[in-house]
Design a protein around this motif. Structure first.
Motif, mmCIF file in Angstrom:
data_model
loop_
_atom_site.group_PDB
_atom_site.id
_atom_site.type_symbol
_atom_site.label_atom_id
_atom_site.label_comp_id
_atom_site.label_asym_id
_atom_site.label_seq_id
_atom_site.Cartn_x
_atom_site.Cartn_y
_atom_site.Cartn_z
ATOM 1 N N ASP A 82 48.646 -0.386 -1.071
ATOM 2 C CA ASP A 82 48.905 -0.208 -2.502
ATOM 3 C C ASP A 82 47.850 -0.911 -3.360
ATOM 4 O O ASP A 82 47.361 -0.352 -4.340
ATOM 5 C CB ASP A 82 50.298 -0.748 -2.854
ATOM 6 C CG ASP A 82 51.414 0.094 -2.249
ATOM 7 O OD1 ASP A 82 51.191 1.309 -2.042
ATOM 8 O OD2 ASP A 82 52.489 -0.464 -1.975
ATOM 9 N N ASP A 83 47.528 -2.150 -3.007
ATOM 10 C CA ASP A 83 46.544 -2.930 -3.758
ATOM 11 C C ASP A 83 45.171 -2.665 -3.135
ATOM 12 O O ASP A 83 44.768 -3.306 -2.161
ATOM 13 C CB ASP A 83 46.897 -4.415 -3.675
ATOM 14 C CG ASP A 83 45.994 -5.287 -4.543
ATOM 15 O OD1 ASP A 83 44.863 -4.855 -4.856
ATOM 16 O OD2 ASP A 83 46.406 -6.408 -4.887
ATOM 17 N N ALA A 84 44.442 -1.729 -3.706
ATOM 18 C CA ALA A 84 43.187 -1.289 -3.099
ATOM 19 C C ALA A 84 42.124 -2.388 -3.112
ATOM 20 O O ALA A 84 41.340 -2.514 -2.173
ATOM 21 C CB ALA A 84 42.658 -0.050 -3.816
ATOM 22 N N GLY A 85 42.075 -3.189 -4.158
ATOM 23 C CA GLY A 85 41.079 -4.240 -4.233
ATOM 24 C C GLY A 85 41.278 -5.278 -3.142
ATOM 25 O O GLY A 85 40.322 -5.671 -2.452
ATOM 26 N N ARG A 86 42.504 -5.721 -2.978
ATOM 27 C CA ARG A 86 42.801 -6.691 -1.926
ATOM 28 C C ARG A 86 42.572 -6.082 -0.554
ATOM 29 O O ARG A 86 42.025 -6.726 0.341
ATOM 30 C CB ARG A 86 44.242 -7.173 -2.064
ATOM 31 C CG ARG A 86 44.657 -8.198 -1.022
ATOM 32 C CD ARG A 86 46.046 -8.722 -1.292
ATOM 33 N NE ARG A 86 46.447 -9.690 -0.288
ATOM 34 C CZ ARG A 86 47.613 -10.341 -0.292
ATOM 35 N NH1 ARG A 86 48.484 -10.127 -1.269
ATOM 36 N NH2 ARG A 86 47.902 -11.213 0.661
ATOM 37 N N ALA A 87 42.994 -4.832 -0.384
ATOM 38 C CA ALA A 87 42.817 -4.157 0.902
ATOM 39 C C ALA A 87 41.343 -4.035 1.260
ATOM 40 O O ALA A 87 40.951 -4.186 2.421
ATOM 41 C CB ALA A 87 43.464 -2.775 0.862
ATOM 42 N N LEU A 88 40.512 -3.786 0.256
ATOM 43 C CA LEU A 88 39.077 -3.636 0.496
ATOM 44 C C LEU A 88 38.470 -4.941 1.005
ATOM 45 O O LEU A 88 37.749 -4.959 2.010
ATOM 46 C CB LEU A 88 38.380 -3.198 -0.790
ATOM 47 C CG LEU A 88 36.885 -2.910 -0.695
ATOM 48 C CD1 LEU A 88 36.615 -1.743 0.236
ATOM 49 C CD2 LEU A 88 36.311 -2.626 -2.079
ATOM 50 N N THR A 89 38.762 -6.047 0.318
ATOM 51 C CA THR A 89 38.186 -7.329 0.740
ATOM 52 C C THR A 89 38.759 -7.782 2.076
ATOM 53 O O THR A 89 38.035 -8.356 2.899
ATOM 54 C CB THR A 89 38.426 -8.410 -0.324
ATOM 55 O OG1 THR A 89 39.839 -8.547 -0.579
ATOM 56 C CG2 THR A 89 37.719 -8.056 -1.615
#
Length: 210
Positions: A82-89
């Motif tokens: 759901d949280d793409a930014g956190r998932a990316l890092t």
């Protein structure tokens, strides 16, 4: 029935050899011999040659198995978060950590030609999806492209060195590089027009001392 048993035995032997190669590379380094891999697997060298052709064939199969089991799931899981930014890092961090732990396999894989367009696409494709979602959510720079992420991975891995067995520098500089993903008012210079796969073809990736 006999043929089915033979095929099953052949598959089991191939799996033993591949896993022995991954373990042997981690233990002995990128120059481990095919004979040592065969010994670790408990299988004769002739069987290994017959199944994989040569040492490069074993290394390519080992890297493909490692990638499918330890790297690809990280980026695929990030794609559905759901949280793409956190998932990316988190996906980038986890990818760097597992790649750092298998530096001998990566070096051997590079020398054997295991880095292919297919491998690059399987890594970059899902990351591109996550990046696009993170940009729509406004949590990363809008001028990032997916190849920037591969460059960050390569640059982070390049900070590894023998004097830092705990990879403290790697973690520090990865965090610094990942902080550059945050939204900013300035605009990045345009990338080169040449399309390439930085994971397997860039000068920086070839210079990493795995």
């Amino acid at each position: 029935m006999h043929e089915q048993r033979q095929r099953a035995d052949a598959l089991r032997n191939a799996d033993k050899i591949v896993r022995a190669a991954i373990a042997s590379l981690r233990e002995h380094g990128p120059d481990v011999s095919l004979e040592e891999i065969a010994r670790h697997a408990g299988i004769g060298s002739a069987t290994v040659y017959r199944r994989f052709g040569d040492r490069d064939g074993v290394i390519r199969a080992a890297f493909q198995t490692y990638f499918a089991e330890e790297v690809e799931p990280l980026v695929l899981a990030a794609r559905d978060a759901d949280d793409a930014g956190r998932a990316l890092t988190e996906a980038m961090t986890a990818s760097v950590e597992t790649l750092a732990a298998h530096r001998a396999l990566l070096r051997a894989a590079r020398m054997s030609g295991a880095f292919t367009v297919d491998i690059a696409a399987r890594f970059m494709g899902p990351l591109g999806v996550v990046l696009a979602r993170a940009q729509r959510q406004g949590v990363v720079r809008r001028d990032l492209i997916v190849r920037d992420l591969a460059a960050i991975l390569v640059m982070a891995l390049a900070t590894m060195h023998p004097g830092d067995p705990g990879c403290d520098d790697l973690r520090r500089y990865l965090a610094l590089l990942l902080s550059s993903l945050r939204p900013a008012d300035d605009e990045l210079p345009a990338p080169s027009a040449r399309s390439h796969h930085i994971l397997d073809s860039s000068p920086a990736s070839r210079q990493i001392d795995f």
